[in-house]
Design a protein around this motif. Structure first.
Motif, PDB file in Angstrom:
ATOM      1  N   ALA A 294       0.829  -1.205   0.000  1.00 12.59           N
ATOM      2  CA  ALA A 294       0.000   0.000   0.000  1.00 12.59           C
ATOM      3  C   ALA A 294       0.863   1.255   0.000  1.00 12.59           C
ATOM      4  CB  ALA A 294      -0.923  -0.015   1.219  1.00 12.59           C
ATOM      5  N   ALA A 295       1.951   1.236   0.755  1.00 12.60           N
ATOM      6  CA  ALA A 295       2.852   2.392   0.777  1.00 12.60           C
ATOM      7  C   ALA A 295       3.470   2.631  -0.594  1.00 12.60           C
ATOM      8  CB  ALA A 295       3.946   2.176   1.832  1.00 12.60           C
ATOM      9  N   ARG A 296       3.871   1.555  -1.255  1.00 13.71           N
ATOM     10  CA  ARG A 296       4.459   1.704  -2.590  1.00 13.71           C
ATOM     11  C   ARG A 296       3.415   2.196  -3.588  1.00 13.71           C
ATOM     12  NH1 ARG A 296       7.278  -3.126  -0.948  1.00 13.71           N
ATOM     13  NH2 ARG A 296       5.669  -4.419  -1.926  1.00 13.71           N
ATOM     14  N   ALA A 297       2.168   1.788  -3.409  1.00 15.43           N
ATOM     15  CA  ALA A 297       1.120   2.168  -4.348  1.00 15.43           C
ATOM     16  C   ALA A 297       0.847   3.671  -4.337  1.00 15.43           C
ATOM     17  CB  ALA A 297      -0.168   1.404  -4.034  1.00 15.43           C
ATOM     18  N   VAL A 298       1.167   4.341  -3.224  1.00 12.70           N
ATOM     19  CA  VAL A 298       0.923   5.791  -3.145  1.00 12.70           C
ATOM     20  C   VAL A 298       2.210   6.591  -3.309  1.00 12.70           C
ATOM     21  CG1 VAL A 298      -1.097   5.434  -1.693  1.00 12.70           C
ATOM     22  CG2 VAL A 298       1.132   5.863  -0.618  1.00 12.70           C
ATOM     23  N   GLY A 299       3.279   5.927  -3.731  1.00  8.49           N
ATOM     24  CA  GLY A 299       4.519   6.634  -4.015  1.00  8.49           C
ATOM     25  C   GLY A 299       5.581   6.537  -2.947  1.00  8.49           C
ATOM     26  N   GLY A 300       5.308   5.831  -1.851  1.00 11.52           N
ATOM     27  CA  GLY A 300       6.322   5.637  -0.823  1.00 11.52           C
ATOM     28  C   GLY A 300       7.223   4.469  -1.153  1.00 11.52           C
ATOM     29  N   SER A 301       8.305   4.346  -0.400  1.00  9.07           N
ATOM     30  CA  SER A 301       9.227   3.242  -0.657  1.00  9.07           C
ATOM     31  C   SER A 301       8.728   1.936  -0.049  1.00  9.07           C
ATOM     32  CB  SER A 301      10.612   3.566  -0.086  1.00  9.07           C
ATOM     33  OG  SER A 301      10.591   3.539   1.337  1.00  9.07           O
ATOM     34  N   GLY A 302       8.025   2.029   1.072  1.00  6.27           N
ATOM     35  CA  GLY A 302       7.557   0.824   1.733  1.00  6.27           C
ATOM     36  C   GLY A 302       8.676  -0.050   2.264  1.00  6.27           C
ATOM     37  N   LEU A 345       0.914  13.878   4.007  1.00  9.77           N
ATOM     38  CA  LEU A 345      -0.266  13.486   4.776  1.00  9.77           C
ATOM     39  C   LEU A 345      -1.303  12.777   3.913  1.00  9.77           C
ATOM     40  CD1 LEU A 345      -0.705  16.619   7.066  1.00  9.77           C
ATOM     41  CD2 LEU A 345       0.628  14.530   7.460  1.00  9.77           C
ATOM     42  N   GLN A 346      -1.537  13.265   2.697  1.00  7.11           N
ATOM     43  CA  GLN A 346      -2.515  12.597   1.838  1.00  7.11           C
ATOM     44  C   GLN A 346      -2.047  11.195   1.432  1.00  7.11           C
ATOM     45  OE1 GLN A 346      -5.700  13.977   0.943  1.00  7.11           O
ATOM     46  NE2 GLN A 346      -5.971  11.781   0.536  1.00  7.11           N
ATOM     47  N   PRO A 347      -0.783  11.016   0.998  1.00  5.13           N
ATOM     48  CA  PRO A 347      -0.333   9.644   0.716  1.00  5.13           C
ATOM     49  C   PRO A 347      -0.407   8.743   1.949  1.00  5.13           C
ATOM     50  CG  PRO A 347       1.160  11.231  -0.274  1.00  5.13           C
ATOM     51  CD  PRO A 347       0.221  12.022   0.580  1.00  5.13           C
ATOM     52  N   TYR A 348      -0.155   9.307   3.120  1.00  9.29           N
ATOM     53  CA  TYR A 348      -0.260   8.519   4.347  1.00  9.29           C
ATOM     54  C   TYR A 348      -1.698   8.051   4.562  1.00  9.29           C
ATOM     55  CZ  TYR A 348       0.198   7.435   9.362  1.00  9.29           C
ATOM     56  OH  TYR A 348       0.196   6.815  10.593  1.00  9.29           O
ATOM     57  N   LEU A 354      -5.971   2.147   1.723  1.00 12.48           N
ATOM     58  CA  LEU A 354      -5.783   1.038   0.793  1.00 12.48           C
ATOM     59  C   LEU A 354      -5.485  -0.246   1.549  1.00 12.48           C
ATOM     60  CD1 LEU A 354      -5.503   0.038  -2.121  1.00 12.48           C
ATOM     61  CD2 LEU A 354      -3.118   0.825  -2.088  1.00 12.48           C
ATOM     62  N   PHE A 355      -4.634  -0.155   2.542  1.00 10.67           N
ATOM     63  CA  PHE A 355      -4.301  -1.333   3.351  1.00 10.67           C
ATOM     64  C   PHE A 355      -5.546  -1.903   4.027  1.00 10.67           C
ATOM     65  CE2 PHE A 355      -3.501  -2.641   7.786  1.00 10.67           C
ATOM     66  CZ  PHE A 355      -2.831  -3.834   7.545  1.00 10.67           C
ATOM     67  N   LEU A 356      -6.344  -1.039   4.641  1.00 10.25           N
ATOM     68  CA  LEU A 356      -7.526  -1.510   5.358  1.00 10.25           C
ATOM     69  C   LEU A 356      -8.548  -2.121   4.407  1.00 10.25           C
ATOM     70  CD1 LEU A 356      -7.856   1.413   7.918  1.00 10.25           C
ATOM     71  CD2 LEU A 356      -7.259  -0.966   8.429  1.00 10.25           C
ATOM     72  N   HIS A 357      -8.687  -1.561   3.210  1.00  9.55           N
ATOM     73  CA  HIS A 357      -9.601  -2.150   2.230  1.00  9.55           C
ATOM     74  C   HIS A 357      -9.081  -3.507   1.748  1.00  9.55           C
ATOM     75  CE1 HIS A 357     -12.755   0.791   1.696  1.00  9.55           C
ATOM     76  NE2 HIS A 357     -11.869   1.772   1.628  1.00  9.55           N
ATOM     77  N   ASP A 358      -7.775  -3.601   1.525  1.00 11.47           N
ATOM     78  CA  ASP A 358      -7.214  -4.865   1.042  1.00 11.47           C
ATOM     79  C   ASP A 358      -7.289  -5.964   2.103  1.00 11.47           C
ATOM     80  OD1 ASP A 358      -6.662  -3.707  -1.358  1.00 11.47           O
ATOM     81  OD2 ASP A 358      -4.516  -3.423  -0.980  1.00 11.47           O
ATOM     82  N   LEU A 359      -7.348  -5.574   3.362  1.00 14.03           N
ATOM     83  CA  LEU A 359      -7.315  -6.551   4.444  1.00 14.03           C
ATOM     84  C   LEU A 359      -8.562  -7.431   4.464  1.00 14.03           C
ATOM     85  CD1 LEU A 359      -5.350  -7.256   6.749  1.00 14.03           C
ATOM     86  CD2 LEU A 359      -6.726  -5.817   8.258  1.00 14.03           C
ATOM     87  N   ARG A 360      -9.646  -6.942   3.878  1.00 17.17           N
ATOM     88  CA  ARG A 360     -10.903  -7.708   3.919  1.00 17.17           C
ATOM     89  C   ARG A 360     -10.762  -9.053   3.210  1.00 17.17           C
ATOM     90  NH1 ARG A 360     -15.350  -4.268   1.288  1.00 17.17           N
ATOM     91  NH2 ARG A 360     -14.006  -2.498   1.747  1.00 17.17           N
TER      92      ARG A 360
END
Length: 377
Positions: A294-302, A345-348, A354-360
Motif C-alpha cells: 500500500a505504501a508503494r502504491a501511493v509513491g512511498g518506498s515501503g 499526509l494525503q499519501p499517508y 488502501l491497506f484496510l480495504h485490502d485486508l478484507r
C-alpha cells in the motif's frame, strides 16, 4: 488533508506535556472532536494520564487493526507551541512526533470504521513520551488486543518492524561530607558516581555513527548538596538505556536482573524504574506485506526499517500481536525545528485506507502467543 491543518495547528498549540494533566485532556478532546460523534468511546485513566479506545458500535469484537497514536509531547519553548507553515513544512512541537499523524489516524478511522466489514479501533494515549505504561500499557493490561497494530510514529511511509527496548534507571552513590578546603576528610559522592558512570560508558560507548546496538544516555546528575564549599555526600545519575532484541543481558530480563547487571558494571547501587521490551514484527506476515504494498502504491518506498527509539508497539509484542510503526514524513522530533511534511499526509491517509480495504480479503491473523487477561501495571 487540508481540513486537518487547522485542528493540527490548534493541537500543536496545546502544551500537552506530562506535567500538565489538564492539557493532556484538552489534546485528547480535540482529537476526539476530529473523530466526531456516533462511535463508542472506552475511556481509561492511570496516574492522571487519560486515554481512549474508539470503536464502531455496529462492528463488535476484537479489532482486526488498531490505529495507535499519542498526543503528548516533550517540553519545549513557548515558540515551539505556536505552529507555523513554511512551504511544505508545518513546524511546531509535536508536528512530527506525532500529533498530526494522530489526526490522520483519527480521520482514517472516522472515514472507514463503518464502511469496512470488520472491526477496527482507534487508540489515543497521552503518555508515550514518558514511557507509555499509563496509556497503551495500561490498556493492554486490561485486555485490549487487536490482530494487528499500526503505530503512527514518524517513518516517512516506511514500515518499522523492529524497535529498541527501554530502561530507565538511577545509579546512586554515597559519600561523606566535609569542608571543601579539606576534601581528604570526606568522600565526594559525585566523583564516585562519575567514575561508575564512566565504567558504564566504557561498556556501552556512544557510537560514532548509527549502529544497531545498546546505547546509554546520561540524562541527569543530581545531589542534595547546595554549598560550593562542601563535599557532597550523595549523588544520583538518571539513565535512559535503549537496547535491541539481540542484547541478551537486557532482553527478557526483569528489573531486578537488569539492576544487578548494571551494578556489576558500575560498582554502585542501581534502581531500575521501568523496563520496556524491544519489539519485532514478522516482516513476512500478510499484514506487513500488504502495508508495504500500500505504501508503494501511493509513491512511498515501503521499505523496512529498524527504529532506535522505543514506541508503544512494544506493549503488544509479548502477547504475540503484530505491531509496526508507520507514519508520515518530517524531521526534527524533540528538536527546536520539528516539522511534518504536509505533502506526505494525503499519501499517508491513502496508504492506510488502501491497506484496510485490502485486508478484507485476507484471513484473520492468529497470535503467536495466546493473549492473557492481565491487570494493568
Amino acid at each position: 488533508m487540508d481540513e486537518l491543518l487547522a485542528p493540527a495547528e490548534a493541537l500543536i498549540g496545546i502544551r500537552s506535556t506530562a506535567d500538565r494533566p489538564g492539557e493532556l485532556h484538552r489534546a485528547l478532546g480535540l482529537a476526539l472532536d476530529v473523530v466526531g460523534p456516533g462511535f463508542e468511546i472506552r475511556r481509561f485513566e492511570s496516574r492522571g494520564k487519560p486515554s481512549v479506545l474508539v470503536t464502531h458500535p455496529d462492528r463488535p469484537g476484537q479489532p482486526r487493526v488498531i490505529l495507535n497514536g499519542h498526543l503528548d509531547v516533550v517540553p519545549g519553548t513557548p515558540e515551539q507551541f505556536r505552529a507555523r507553515r513554511e512551504g511544505d513544512r508545518l513546524y511546531g512541537r509535536g508536528a512530527h512526533d506525532m500529533k498530526v499523524a494522530a489526526l490522520v489516524l483519527a480521520t482514517v478511522f472516522r472515514t472507514l470504521a463503518e464502511e469496512l466489514p470488520y472491526p477496527i479501533a482507534l487508540q489515543l494515549v497521552t503518555d508515550e513520551e514518558v514511557g507509555g505504561f499509563d496509556g497503551t500499557g495500561h490498556q493492554v493490561g486490561w485486555g485490549v488486543r487487536g490482530d494487528f497494530v499500526i503505530v503512527g510514529e514518524q517513518s516517512g511511509l516506511r514500515v518499522v518492524t523492529e524497535s529498541k527496548g527501554l530502561v530507565r534507571a538511577r545509579v546512586i552513590a554515597s559519600g561523606q561530607t566535609a569542608h571543601a578546603a579539606y576534601p581528604w576528610l570526606g568522600s565526594n559522592a559525585l566523583l564516585t558516581l562519575l567514575a561508575g558512570i564512566q565504567r558504564l560508558m566504557d561498556r556501552y560507548p556512544v557510537p560514532a555513527e548509527e549502529a544497531w546496538t545498546t546505547t546509554v544516555n546520561l540524562a541527569r546528575v543530581e545531589t542534595s548538596n547546595e554549598a560550593d564549599n562542601q563535599v557532597p555526600a550523595d549523588a544520583v545519575a538518571r539513565l535512559d538505556i535503549r537496547y535491541p532484541p539481540e542484547d541478551r543481558d537486557l532482553t527478557g530480563r526483569s528489573a531486578g536482573e537488569i539492576a544487578a547487571h548494571l551494578r556489576s558494571i558500575t560498582g554502585l547501587a542501581v534502581v531500575v524504574d521501568s523496563v520496556g521490551t524491544p519489539h519485532r514484527a514478522d516482516p513476512d506476515s500478510p499484514q506487513v506485506v500488504a502495508l508495504r504494498a500500500a505504501a508503494r502504491a501511493v509513491g512511498g518506498s515501503g521499505e523496512l526499517l529498524r527504529k532506535h527509539g522505543s514506541a508503544d508497539s512494544r506493549f503488544y509484542f509479548p502477547h504475540g500481536v503484530g505491531a509496526v510503526i508507520f507514519g508520515p514524513s518530517g524531521d526534527g522530533q524533540h528538536g527546536a525545528d520539528e516539522y511534518v511534511e504536509i505533502s506526505s499526509l494525503q499519501p499517508y491517509f491513502d496508504a492506510l485506507s488502501l491497506f484496510l480495504h485490502d485486508l478484507r480479503d485476507q484471513p484473520r491473523a492468529q497470535p503467536s502467543v495466546q493473549p492473557e487477561k492481565s491487570k494493568p501495571t
